[in-house]
Design a protein around this motif. Structure first.
Motif, PDB file in Angstrom:
ATOM      1  N   GLN A  13      -0.473  -4.667   0.338  1.00 53.78           N
ATOM      2  CA  GLN A  13       0.286  -5.308  -0.726  1.00 53.78           C
ATOM      3  C   GLN A  13      -0.022  -4.670  -2.077  1.00 53.78           C
ATOM      4  OE1 GLN A  13      -1.468  -6.773   1.663  1.00 53.78           O
ATOM      5  NE2 GLN A  13      -0.450  -8.601   2.434  1.00 53.78           N
ATOM      6  N   THR A  14      -1.305  -4.479  -2.364  1.00 47.66           N
ATOM      7  CA  THR A  14      -1.717  -3.883  -3.633  1.00 47.66           C
ATOM      8  C   THR A  14      -1.224  -2.445  -3.721  1.00 47.66           C
ATOM      9  OG1 THR A  14      -3.667  -5.311  -3.668  1.00 47.66           O
ATOM     10  CG2 THR A  14      -3.692  -3.399  -5.124  1.00 47.66           C
ATOM     11  N   TRP A  15      -1.405  -1.687  -2.655  1.00 43.79           N
ATOM     12  CA  TRP A  15      -0.945  -0.299  -2.629  1.00 43.79           C
ATOM     13  C   TRP A  15       0.553  -0.216  -2.859  1.00 43.79           C
ATOM     14  CZ3 TRP A  15       2.463   1.640   1.110  1.00 43.79           C
ATOM     15  CH2 TRP A  15       2.755   3.003   0.978  1.00 43.79           C
ATOM     16  N   ASN A  16       1.331  -1.069  -2.194  1.00 43.24           N
ATOM     17  CA  ASN A  16       2.781  -0.990  -2.289  1.00 43.24           C
ATOM     18  C   ASN A  16       3.274  -1.368  -3.682  1.00 43.24           C
ATOM     19  OD1 ASN A  16       5.729  -2.314  -1.577  1.00 43.24           O
ATOM     20  ND2 ASN A  16       5.215  -0.462  -0.413  1.00 43.24           N
ATOM     21  N   VAL A  17       2.705  -2.407  -4.266  1.00 48.67           N
ATOM     22  CA  VAL A  17       3.069  -2.793  -5.633  1.00 48.67           C
ATOM     23  C   VAL A  17       2.723  -1.653  -6.595  1.00 48.67           C
ATOM     24  CG1 VAL A  17       2.387  -4.335  -7.524  1.00 48.67           C
ATOM     25  CG2 VAL A  17       3.044  -5.285  -5.307  1.00 48.67           C
ATOM     26  N   ALA A  18       1.536  -1.080  -6.453  1.00 46.64           N
ATOM     27  CA  ALA A  18       1.132   0.039  -7.311  1.00 46.64           C
ATOM     28  C   ALA A  18       2.077   1.226  -7.134  1.00 46.64           C
ATOM     29  CB  ALA A  18      -0.301   0.451  -6.996  1.00 46.64           C
ATOM     30  N   LEU A  19       2.427   1.523  -5.901  1.00 45.10           N
ATOM     31  CA  LEU A  19       3.327   2.633  -5.603  1.00 45.10           C
ATOM     32  C   LEU A  19       4.651   2.472  -6.338  1.00 45.10           C
ATOM     33  CD1 LEU A  19       3.918   5.109  -3.611  1.00 45.10           C
ATOM     34  CD2 LEU A  19       5.098   3.378  -2.243  1.00 45.10           C
ATOM     35  N   TRP A  20       5.252   1.297  -6.252  1.00 45.86           N
ATOM     36  CA  TRP A  20       6.556   1.082  -6.875  1.00 45.86           C
ATOM     37  C   TRP A  20       6.464   1.037  -8.392  1.00 45.86           C
ATOM     38  CZ3 TRP A  20      11.023   2.096  -4.882  1.00 45.86           C
ATOM     39  CH2 TRP A  20      11.119   2.189  -3.494  1.00 45.86           C
ATOM     40  N   ILE A  21       5.427   0.443  -8.939  1.00 51.02           N
ATOM     41  CA  ILE A  21       5.289   0.418 -10.397  1.00 51.02           C
ATOM     42  C   ILE A  21       5.097   1.841 -10.933  1.00 51.02           C
ATOM     43  CG2 ILE A  21       3.803  -0.298 -12.313  1.00 51.02           C
ATOM     44  CD1 ILE A  21       3.375  -2.957 -10.833  1.00 51.02           C
ATOM     45  N   GLN A  22       4.356   2.662 -10.224  1.00 51.20           N
ATOM     46  CA  GLN A  22       4.101   4.027 -10.684  1.00 51.20           C
ATOM     47  C   GLN A  22       5.303   4.954 -10.523  1.00 51.20           C
ATOM     48  OE1 GLN A  22       0.607   5.639  -8.801  1.00 51.20           O
ATOM     49  NE2 GLN A  22      -0.620   3.867  -9.329  1.00 51.20           N
ATOM     50  N   ASN A  23       6.177   4.667  -9.572  1.00 51.29           N
ATOM     51  CA  ASN A  23       7.224   5.625  -9.223  1.00 51.29           C
ATOM     52  C   ASN A  23       8.653   5.193  -9.522  1.00 51.29           C
ATOM     53  OD1 ASN A  23       5.735   7.922  -7.915  1.00 51.29           O
ATOM     54  ND2 ASN A  23       4.885   6.179  -6.821  1.00 51.29           N
ATOM     55  N   GLU A  24       8.865   3.975  -9.918  1.00 55.59           N
ATOM     56  CA  GLU A  24      10.203   3.498 -10.267  1.00 55.59           C
ATOM     57  C   GLU A  24      10.241   3.330 -11.784  1.00 55.59           C
ATOM     58  OE1 GLU A  24      14.046   2.587  -9.795  1.00 55.59           O
ATOM     59  OE2 GLU A  24      12.738   3.150  -8.130  1.00 55.59           O
ATOM     60  N   LEU A  25      11.074   4.106 -12.453  1.00 60.83           N
ATOM     61  CA  LEU A  25      11.062   4.165 -13.916  1.00 60.83           C
ATOM     62  C   LEU A  25      11.178   2.792 -14.569  1.00 60.83           C
ATOM     63  CD1 LEU A  25      10.896   5.874 -16.456  1.00 60.83           C
ATOM     64  CD2 LEU A  25      13.387   6.156 -16.331  1.00 60.83           C
ATOM     65  N   GLU A  26      12.097   1.968 -14.116  1.00 58.26           N
ATOM     66  CA  GLU A  26      12.276   0.638 -14.709  1.00 58.26           C
ATOM     67  C   GLU A  26      10.988  -0.182 -14.642  1.00 58.26           C
ATOM     68  OE1 GLU A  26      15.054  -3.371 -14.117  1.00 58.26           O
ATOM     69  OE2 GLU A  26      15.022  -1.841 -12.551  1.00 58.26           O
ATOM     70  N   LEU A  27      10.328  -0.157 -13.500  1.00 53.04           N
ATOM     71  CA  LEU A  27       9.091  -0.911 -13.315  1.00 53.04           C
ATOM     72  C   LEU A  27       7.967  -0.323 -14.156  1.00 53.04           C
ATOM     73  CD1 LEU A  27       9.206  -1.420  -9.444  1.00 53.04           C
ATOM     74  CD2 LEU A  27      10.154  -2.889 -11.236  1.00 53.04           C
ATOM     75  N   PRO A  45      11.757 -11.835 -12.975  1.00 53.76           N
ATOM     76  CA  PRO A  45      13.050 -12.518 -12.809  1.00 53.76           C
ATOM     77  C   PRO A  45      14.222 -11.788 -13.472  1.00 53.76           C
ATOM     78  CG  PRO A  45      11.345 -14.088 -13.410  1.00 53.76           C
ATOM     79  CD  PRO A  45      10.758 -12.718 -13.566  1.00 53.76           C
ATOM     80  N   LEU A  46      13.967 -10.852 -14.354  1.00 53.97           N
ATOM     81  CA  LEU A  46      15.031 -10.113 -15.025  1.00 53.97           C
ATOM     82  C   LEU A  46      15.513  -8.905 -14.225  1.00 53.97           C
ATOM     83  CD1 LEU A  46      13.564 -10.139 -18.649  1.00 53.97           C
ATOM     84  CD2 LEU A  46      15.194 -11.747 -17.633  1.00 53.97           C
ATOM     85  N   PHE A  47      14.776  -8.528 -13.188  1.00 54.61           N
ATOM     86  CA  PHE A  47      15.180  -7.410 -12.348  1.00 54.61           C
ATOM     87  C   PHE A  47      16.405  -7.801 -11.530  1.00 54.61           C
ATOM     88  CE2 PHE A  47      10.413  -6.227 -12.198  1.00 54.61           C
ATOM     89  CZ  PHE A  47      10.496  -5.615 -13.428  1.00 54.61           C
ATOM     90  N   GLU A  48      17.106  -6.800 -11.040  1.00 51.92           N
ATOM     91  CA  GLU A  48      18.318  -7.057 -10.272  1.00 51.92           C
ATOM     92  C   GLU A  48      18.049  -7.228  -8.787  1.00 51.92           C
ATOM     93  OE1 GLU A  48      21.396  -4.242 -11.043  1.00 51.92           O
ATOM     94  OE2 GLU A  48      21.120  -4.351 -13.206  1.00 51.92           O
ATOM     95  N   GLY A  49      18.819  -8.093  -8.156  1.00 52.32           N
ATOM     96  CA  GLY A  49      18.795  -8.268  -6.708  1.00 52.32           C
ATOM     97  C   GLY A  49      17.447  -8.675  -6.142  1.00 52.32           C
ATOM     98  N   ASP A  50      17.130  -8.110  -4.980  1.00 52.47           N
ATOM     99  CA  ASP A  50      15.889  -8.450  -4.279  1.00 52.47           C
ATOM    100  C   ASP A  50      14.645  -8.056  -5.052  1.00 52.47           C
ATOM    101  OD1 ASP A  50      17.257  -9.585  -2.175  1.00 52.47           O
ATOM    102  OD2 ASP A  50      17.175  -7.789  -0.925  1.00 52.47           O
ATOM    103  N   LEU A  51      14.778  -7.132  -6.001  1.00 59.81           N
ATOM    104  CA  LEU A  51      13.633  -6.695  -6.796  1.00 59.81           C
ATOM    105  C   LEU A  51      13.037  -7.851  -7.600  1.00 59.81           C
ATOM    106  CD1 LEU A  51      12.164  -4.024  -7.060  1.00 59.81           C
ATOM    107  CD2 LEU A  51      13.600  -3.481  -9.030  1.00 59.81           C
ATOM    108  N   GLN A  52      13.779  -8.936  -7.749  1.00 62.10           N
ATOM    109  CA  GLN A  52      13.258 -10.130  -8.411  1.00 62.10           C
ATOM    110  C   GLN A  52      12.165 -10.795  -7.580  1.00 62.10           C
ATOM    111  OE1 GLN A  52      16.537 -12.773  -9.075  1.00 62.10           O
ATOM    112  NE2 GLN A  52      17.378 -11.546 -10.737  1.00 62.10           N
TER     113      GLN A  52
END
Length: 78
Positions: A13-27, A45-52
């Motif tokens: 869980q920690t790895w995956n959250v870190a991965l997406w925050i580091q690699n997705e520009l919006e995050l 809650p301001l993100f679009e779709g399932d990303l919320q």
């Protein structure tokens, strides 16, 4: 002795959250702007779709298994 970490992080869980925050520009921009994971969660809650609710891989942003201290250390380095 077995390795109890996931790619150097305490769990998937920690790895995956870190991965997406580091690699997705919006995050990344949101995390860098606010400076902590707790504040980042206020913007989820301001993100679009399932990303919320979760990363594209299904890790829930509010999962209690996430090592918040480790995520905060990562964000501080931005």
């Amino acid at each position: 002795m077995t390795n109890e970490t996931y790619n150097g992080w305490s769990n998937w869980q920690t790895w995956n959250v870190a991965l997406w925050i580091q690699n997705e520009l919006e995050l990344y921009v949101v995390a860098a702007m606010v400076g902590s994971y707790e504040e980042f969660l206020e913007f989820v809650p301001l993100f679009e779709g399932d990303l919320q609710h979760h990363t594209p891989d299904g890790a829930k942003w509010h999962d209690p298994a996430i090592d918040v201290l480790a995520i905060n250390q990562m964000i501080e380095e931005f």
